[in-house]
Design an enzyme around this catalytic site. Structure first.
Site, PDB file in Angstrom:
ATOM      1  N   ARG A  67       0.797  -1.235   0.000  1.00 19.06           N
ATOM      2  CA  ARG A  67       0.000   0.000   0.000  1.00 19.06           C
ATOM      3  C   ARG A  67       0.824   1.276   0.000  1.00 19.06           C
ATOM      4  NH1 ARG A  67      -2.562  -3.104   3.893  1.00 19.06           N
ATOM      5  NH2 ARG A  67      -4.163  -4.380   2.927  1.00 19.06           N
ATOM      6  N   VAL A  68       2.047   1.225   0.447  1.00 22.98           N
ATOM      7  CA  VAL A  68       2.785   2.495   0.483  1.00 22.98           C
ATOM      8  C   VAL A  68       4.068   2.489  -0.345  1.00 22.98           C
ATOM      9  CG1 VAL A  68       1.900   3.138   2.753  1.00 22.98           C
ATOM     10  CG2 VAL A  68       4.037   1.909   2.594  1.00 22.98           C
TER      11      VAL A  68
END
Ligand code: ATP
Ligand code: MG
Length: 578
Positions: A444-445
């Site tokens: 996600r990052v």
């Protein structure tokens, strides 16, 4: 009347005191408590450099360390008063008639003991996580605070403790020694070496539990933590400071991914910490050998709580590892920490909690098992530049049962981490290794941390693979396929082959970029799948031998221009047509 009360005193030391020493102690007791006392000597192997005298609830610490501590305090007090005067006479005057004072200490008594757990009554002011000292020199940690009792886990052999044993507070929370000398070593969760290479000199001591950095102290994840595994770096990139879960059934290559990532950090100025929880000691020793062989042990620390260690030791292992990581992070360094694995950690905590009589919840885990892992994983961070800009990247590993990611511990950790790499037995047995399930994995990052070159060249890979998988299922049973479908299947099949990668063979950035660029440019379309592995080797070698400028440009800048991409495709196609 009060003189008639007998004062009981116990003297602890490793060696029995001589007659003259005993005489002096008796003299001291008389001066303090009158004639009416008893003095008993007990052997305590931990008191090697002096004596510890316990009189009722008071303790006289006459070990060198205890005296020194009191002496220091006295000098500081004396000097504090008249700081600008010459302090030598002042010290002389104070030292002249100085005797160690009785230090009032609280005492508790063991009410029950067993399975590495002790219940203690009487220590009303003890705090959570505090180290308690049992009279036999055994250490424990407070884990459960109840109204009139506390539950405590024990770190040493518990045979010597029995009901009625005395317990003392230390006022210190549990911690581990930390320092640069730990690099290259194998230690247990208490910080003691277990590789037979002698003592380790510590630079500092850190509590095993410490609060995670706050928002202000952090900065976004923006630098890559390259795993060297094409499949991960291209589609699920990990950034420094990220927490990426590696999840899958047993024997699906979870540990292999973590080890490859460690090996790939060679020369990248990253410190690696591998925390083994509940694994076989033989596996760890094999791992050390492999890491050494690939030159990765120099920057790696292994914290091992093996399957034979008691549950308390397994429970503190990841926290100890994290404290070590924090020590390096606060020096501005980048750290990679692997927790292998947190399912076993949760099981160790569950057994502790059940022994502590806590009420069991879902799957018999105690209610705070989520907090157990969230407070650990929150300590992974990318610190702000003011704080030195160091980072801890965490790769927790979780084992699933028959691919069930919806079980309690997996769902917990999936929700705490910034993404997961999902490994599948079926793929693994098909020979697709690393067995990453592209559909269920996510990061996600890490996208912000990926270099521009990687981002540009991995372009449509994920989409192409998704289309391939869908089409593969769809066309499974049909025999006559039209040419376009057939082509797409071949292309997808080839892509899956390109993502296969043997263990301990991480790709460098330029290799990944070149490989992605040419395979998405359909370079491998007409190469039979069996030959893809060899062809990859050949074409990469060609680039490194004949066009090293392109390779070094990608590695040093992390950029790739459209012209470069065209050039790479052209070079590759010319190479194939040779
Ligand atoms: P466990 O559940 O027992 O901890 P695991 O999921 O950690 O297992 P590994 O121990 O990493 O799995 O790998 C299992 C086996 O598969 C090992 O023998 C390893 O050498 C092999 N293996 C893992 N990855 C690869 C790979 N990319 N290529 C070839 N073999 C691999
Ligand atoms: Mg493993």
């Amino acid at each position: 009347m009060s003189n008639e009360k007998v004062v009981k005193s116990i003297l602890y030391s490793a060696i029995k005191p001589s007659d003259s020493q005993e005489g002096k102690i008796k003299e001291f007791l008389t001066s303090r408590y009158g004639e009416n006392f008893t003095l008993e000597w007990k052997e305590d192997k931990t008191v090697t450099d002096g004596f510890r005298l316990e009189v009722g609830k008071e303790v006289y610490d006459w070990t060198n360390a205890g005296r020194l501590e009191q002496f220091k305090e006295m000098i500081l007090n004396a000097v504090g008063k008249k700081y600008d005067d010459n302090i030598i006479p002042l010290i002389k005057e104070n030292v002249k008639d100085w005797t160690p004072k009785g230090v009032p200490t609280e005492y508790g008594v063991v009410t029950s003991i067993g399975d590495g757990i002790a219940t203690v009554s009487g220590l009303k002011t003890a705090t959570y996580g505090e180290i308690l000292l049992f009279s036999e020199g055994i250490r424990g940690m407070v884990l459960d605070l109840r109204e009139d009792e506390i539950g405590c886990i024990l770190f040493d052999d518990t045979d010597e403790i029995c009901e009625g044993s005395r317990v003392r507070r230390t006022g210190r929370s549990a911690g581990v020694p930390v320092g640069n000398d730990f690099l290259g070593r194998v230690i247990n969760p208490l910080g003691l070496p277990i590789d037979g290479k002698g003592d380790i000199e510590a630079d500092d001591y850190r509590a095993i539990e410490s609060p995670a950095p706050g928002i202000i102290e952090r900065q976004p994840v923006n630098r890559p933590m390259e795993t060297g595994i094409l499949c991960i770096d291209s589609m699920f990139p990990i950034g420094r400071g990220q927490r990426e879960l590696i999840i899958g059934d047993r024997q699906t290559g979870k540990t292999a991914i973590a080890l490859d990532t460690i090996v790939n950090q060679k020369g990248k100025d990253v410190i690696c910490i591998y925390v083994a929880i509940g694994q076989k000691a033989s596996l760890i020793s094999q791992m050390v050998t492999n890491l050494k062989k690939h030159g990765a042990m120099d920057y790696t620390i292994i914290v091992n709580a093996s399957a034979s260690d008691a549950a308390p030791i397994q429970y503190i292992a990841p926290y100890s590892g994290c404290s070590l990581a924090e020590y390096f992070m606060h020096q501005g360094k980048d750290v990679l920490i692997v927790y292998d694995d947190l399912s076993k950690h949760a099981i160790a905590y569950r057994s502790l909690s059940l022994l502590l009589d806590r009420s069991p919840g879902r799957e018999a885990y105690p209610g705070d098992v989520f907090y157990l892992h969230s407070r650990l994983l929150e300590r992974a961070a990318h610190l702000s530049d003011e704080l030195g800009g160091g980072s801890i990247t965490a790769l927790p590993i979780v084992e699933t049962q028959a691919g069930d990611v919806a079980a309690y511990i997996p769902t917990n950790i999936i929700s705490i981490t910034d993404g997961q790499i999902f490994l599948e037995s079926e793929l693994f047995f098909e020979g697709q290794r690393p067995a990453v399930n592209v559909g269920l994995s996510v990061s996600r990052v890490g996208g912000d941390a990926q270099t521009k070159a990687m981002k540009k060249s991995s372009g449509s890979l994920r989409l192409d693979l998704a289309q391939y998988r869908e089409m593969e299922v769809f066309t499974q049973f049909s025999s006559d396929l039209d040419e376009t479908t057939q082509k797409q299947l071949t292309y997808g099949h080839g892509l899956m082959y390109i993502l296969r990668q043997p263990q301990y063979k991480p790709y460098s950035q330029h290799q990944q970029v070149i490989l992605l660029t040419i395979s998405l440019g359909k370079y491998f379309m007409d190469v039979p799948v069996k030959e893809i592995g060899d062809e990859i080797k050949r074409v990469l070698e060609h680039f490194e031998m004949v066009h090293p400028d392109i390779c070094s440009k990608i590695d040093s800048t992390g950029l790739i221009s459209d012209d470069d991409r065209q050039a790479i495709l052209k070079i590759a196609n010319e190479f194939k047509a040779r």
